[in-house]
Design a protein around this motif. Structure first.
Motif, PDB file in Angstrom:
ATOM      1  N   TRP A  82       0.828  -1.205   0.000  1.00  0.00           N
ATOM      2  CA  TRP A  82       0.000   0.000   0.000  1.00  0.00           C
ATOM      3  C   TRP A  82       0.868   1.263   0.000  1.00  0.00           C
ATOM      4  CZ3 TRP A  82      -0.433   3.968   3.610  1.00  0.00           C
ATOM      5  CH2 TRP A  82      -1.464   4.882   3.365  1.00  0.00           C
ATOM      6  N   LEU A  83       1.909   1.267   0.849  1.00  0.00           N
ATOM      7  CA  LEU A  83       2.784   2.441   0.933  1.00  0.00           C
ATOM      8  C   LEU A  83       3.500   2.686  -0.390  1.00  0.00           C
ATOM      9  CD1 LEU A  83       3.918   4.741   2.593  1.00  0.00           C
ATOM     10  CD2 LEU A  83       5.646   3.162   3.496  1.00  0.00           C
ATOM     11  N   ARG A  84       3.950   1.636  -1.045  1.00  0.00           N
ATOM     12  CA  ARG A  84       4.593   1.795  -2.363  1.00  0.00           C
ATOM     13  C   ARG A  84       3.614   2.378  -3.383  1.00  0.00           C
ATOM     14  NH1 ARG A  84       9.470   0.315  -2.736  1.00  0.00           N
ATOM     15  NH2 ARG A  84      10.395  -1.296  -1.472  1.00  0.00           N
ATOM     16  N   GLU A  85       2.364   1.916  -3.360  1.00  0.00           N
ATOM     17  CA  GLU A  85       1.353   2.438  -4.288  1.00  0.00           C
ATOM     18  C   GLU A  85       1.097   3.922  -4.037  1.00  0.00           C
ATOM     19  OE1 GLU A  85      -2.014  -0.092  -3.611  1.00  0.00           O
ATOM     20  OE2 GLU A  85      -1.097  -1.799  -4.655  1.00  0.00           O
ATOM     21  N   GLU A  86       0.962   4.291  -2.779  1.00  0.00           N
ATOM     22  CA  GLU A  86       0.708   5.697  -2.440  1.00  0.00           C
ATOM     23  C   GLU A  86       1.904   6.580  -2.799  1.00  0.00           C
ATOM     24  OE1 GLU A  86      -2.232   7.052  -1.439  1.00  0.00           O
ATOM     25  OE2 GLU A  86      -2.921   5.024  -1.905  1.00  0.00           O
ATOM     26  N   THR A  87       3.113   6.068  -2.574  1.00  0.00           N
ATOM     27  CA  THR A  87       4.315   6.822  -2.917  1.00  0.00           C
ATOM     28  C   THR A  87       4.389   7.034  -4.429  1.00  0.00           C
ATOM     29  OG1 THR A  87       5.495   5.977  -0.981  1.00  0.00           O
ATOM     30  CG2 THR A  87       6.847   6.846  -2.777  1.00  0.00           C
ATOM     31  N   ALA A  88       4.052   6.002  -5.188  1.00  0.00           N
ATOM     32  CA  ALA A  88       4.095   6.093  -6.656  1.00  0.00           C
ATOM     33  C   ALA A  88       3.077   7.102  -7.195  1.00  0.00           C
ATOM     34  CB  ALA A  88       3.859   4.728  -7.275  1.00  0.00           C
ATOM     35  N   LYS A  89       1.964   7.292  -6.481  1.00  0.00           N
ATOM     36  CA  LYS A  89       0.936   8.248  -6.910  1.00  0.00           C
ATOM     37  C   LYS A  89       1.405   9.693  -6.772  1.00  0.00           C
ATOM     38  CE  LYS A  89      -3.058   5.439  -5.559  1.00  0.00           C
ATOM     39  NZ  LYS A  89      -4.166   5.373  -4.589  1.00  0.00           N
ATOM     40  N   ARG A  90       2.397   9.919  -5.923  1.00  0.00           N
ATOM     41  CA  ARG A  90       2.882  11.271  -5.648  1.00  0.00           C
ATOM     42  C   ARG A  90       4.390  11.349  -5.856  1.00  0.00           C
ATOM     43  NH1 ARG A  90      -1.097   9.669  -2.786  1.00  0.00           N
ATOM     44  NH2 ARG A  90      -2.919  10.962  -2.444  1.00  0.00           N
ATOM     45  N   PRO A  91       4.819  11.361  -7.123  1.00  0.00           N
ATOM     46  CA  PRO A  91       6.260  11.430  -7.401  1.00  0.00           C
ATOM     47  C   PRO A  91       6.809  12.840  -7.177  1.00  0.00           C
ATOM     48  CG  PRO A  91       5.038  11.526  -9.435  1.00  0.00           C
ATOM     49  CD  PRO A  91       4.020  11.303  -8.338  1.00  0.00           C
ATOM     50  N   VAL A  92       8.104  12.949  -7.172  1.00  0.00           N
ATOM     51  CA  VAL A  92       8.765  14.252  -7.082  1.00  0.00           C
ATOM     52  C   VAL A  92       8.472  15.009  -8.373  1.00  0.00           C
ATOM     53  CG1 VAL A  92      11.007  15.398  -6.983  1.00  0.00           C
ATOM     54  CG2 VAL A  92      10.566  13.383  -5.564  1.00  0.00           C
ATOM     55  N   THR A  93       7.891  16.200  -8.260  1.00  0.00           N
ATOM     56  CA  THR A  93       7.522  16.987  -9.444  1.00  0.00           C
ATOM     57  C   THR A  93       8.413  18.211  -9.630  1.00  0.00           C
ATOM     58  OG1 THR A  93       5.893  18.201  -8.144  1.00  0.00           O
ATOM     59  CG2 THR A  93       5.109  16.261  -9.361  1.00  0.00           C
ATOM     60  N   TYR A  94       9.311  18.458  -8.695  1.00  0.00           N
ATOM     61  CA  TYR A  94      10.225  19.583  -8.799  1.00  0.00           C
ATOM     62  C   TYR A  94      11.599  19.059  -9.231  1.00  0.00           C
ATOM     63  CZ  TYR A  94      11.433  17.774  -4.203  1.00  0.00           C
ATOM     64  OH  TYR A  94      11.793  16.948  -3.174  1.00  0.00           O
ATOM     65  N   THR A  95      12.496  19.970  -9.550  1.00  0.00           N
ATOM     66  CA  THR A  95      13.848  19.579  -9.932  1.00  0.00           C
ATOM     67  C   THR A  95      14.679  19.359  -8.672  1.00  0.00           C
ATOM     68  OG1 THR A  95      13.687  20.931 -11.912  1.00  0.00           O
ATOM     69  CG2 THR A  95      15.901  20.255 -11.236  1.00  0.00           C
ATOM     70  N   PRO A  96      15.138  18.123  -8.442  1.00  0.00           N
ATOM     71  CA  PRO A  96      15.928  17.845  -7.253  1.00  0.00           C
ATOM     72  C   PRO A  96      17.311  18.502  -7.326  1.00  0.00           C
ATOM     73  CG  PRO A  96      15.040  15.814  -8.162  1.00  0.00           C
ATOM     74  CD  PRO A  96      14.817  16.897  -9.172  1.00  0.00           C
ATOM     75  N   TRP A  97      17.824  18.853  -6.167  1.00  0.00           N
ATOM     76  CA  TRP A  97      19.160  19.419  -6.058  1.00  0.00           C
ATOM     77  C   TRP A  97      20.169  18.307  -6.297  1.00  0.00           C
ATOM     78  CZ3 TRP A  97      23.128  18.485  -2.402  1.00  0.00           C
ATOM     79  CH2 TRP A  97      24.193  19.396  -2.460  1.00  0.00           C
TER      80      TRP A  97
END
Length: 139
Positions: A61-76
């Motif tokens: 479940w946690l993996r599914e929820e994490t996948a639904k909200r990916p990083v959308t900004y440019t990482p440092w």
């Protein structure tokens, strides 16, 4: 991999949110981290409530929820110390040899400008990676 390790890996993946490249993206990072922390707490509460038999389901479940909200900004990204200043991330400019220019200071990882600014500091509590290299390791 054991179910316990799968859950730990899912928790790490959810909570290891990279720093933002731009200051404007700090809020996006904070919101994403806030949501992911909430999901991690829910997963852990579920395991504590239902016992070891819920570990696999919580991890999934946690993996599914994490996948639904990916990083959308440019990482440092950590700068390449061979080509840019480790403090301000400016690319070294060998032609800029002013005392406060962007040429490399000696053989070190910092530009002349950052060294100059560090040494000009009049703040009694001044701390940075130039004057105290261990400072950057704890931040």
């Amino acid at each position: 991999m054991s179910a316990d390790r799968e859950l730990l890996k899912a928790l790490l993946d959810a909570l290891d949110v990279p720093l933002a490249e731009q200051a404007d993206d700090d809020q996006a990072r904070a919101r994403l981290l806030d949501v992911r922390v909430s999901h991690a707490v829910i997963a852990l509460e579920s395991v504590l409530k239902h016992g070891p038999e819920d570990v696999e389901d919580s991890a999934r479940w946690l993996r599914e929820e994490t996948a639904k909200r990916p990083v959308t900004y440019t990482p440092w990204e950590r700068p390449d110390p061979k080509t840019s200043c480790s403090k301000c991330r400016t690319v070294f400019d060998p032609a800029d040899t002013r005392h406060d220019g962007h040429d490399r200071h000696g053989d070190g990882p910092f530009c002349r400008r950052c060294i100059d600014r560090c040494h000009e500091s009049t703040d009694a509590f001044h701390a940075c990676v130039i004057c105290d290299p261990s400072w950057g390791e704890t931040r």
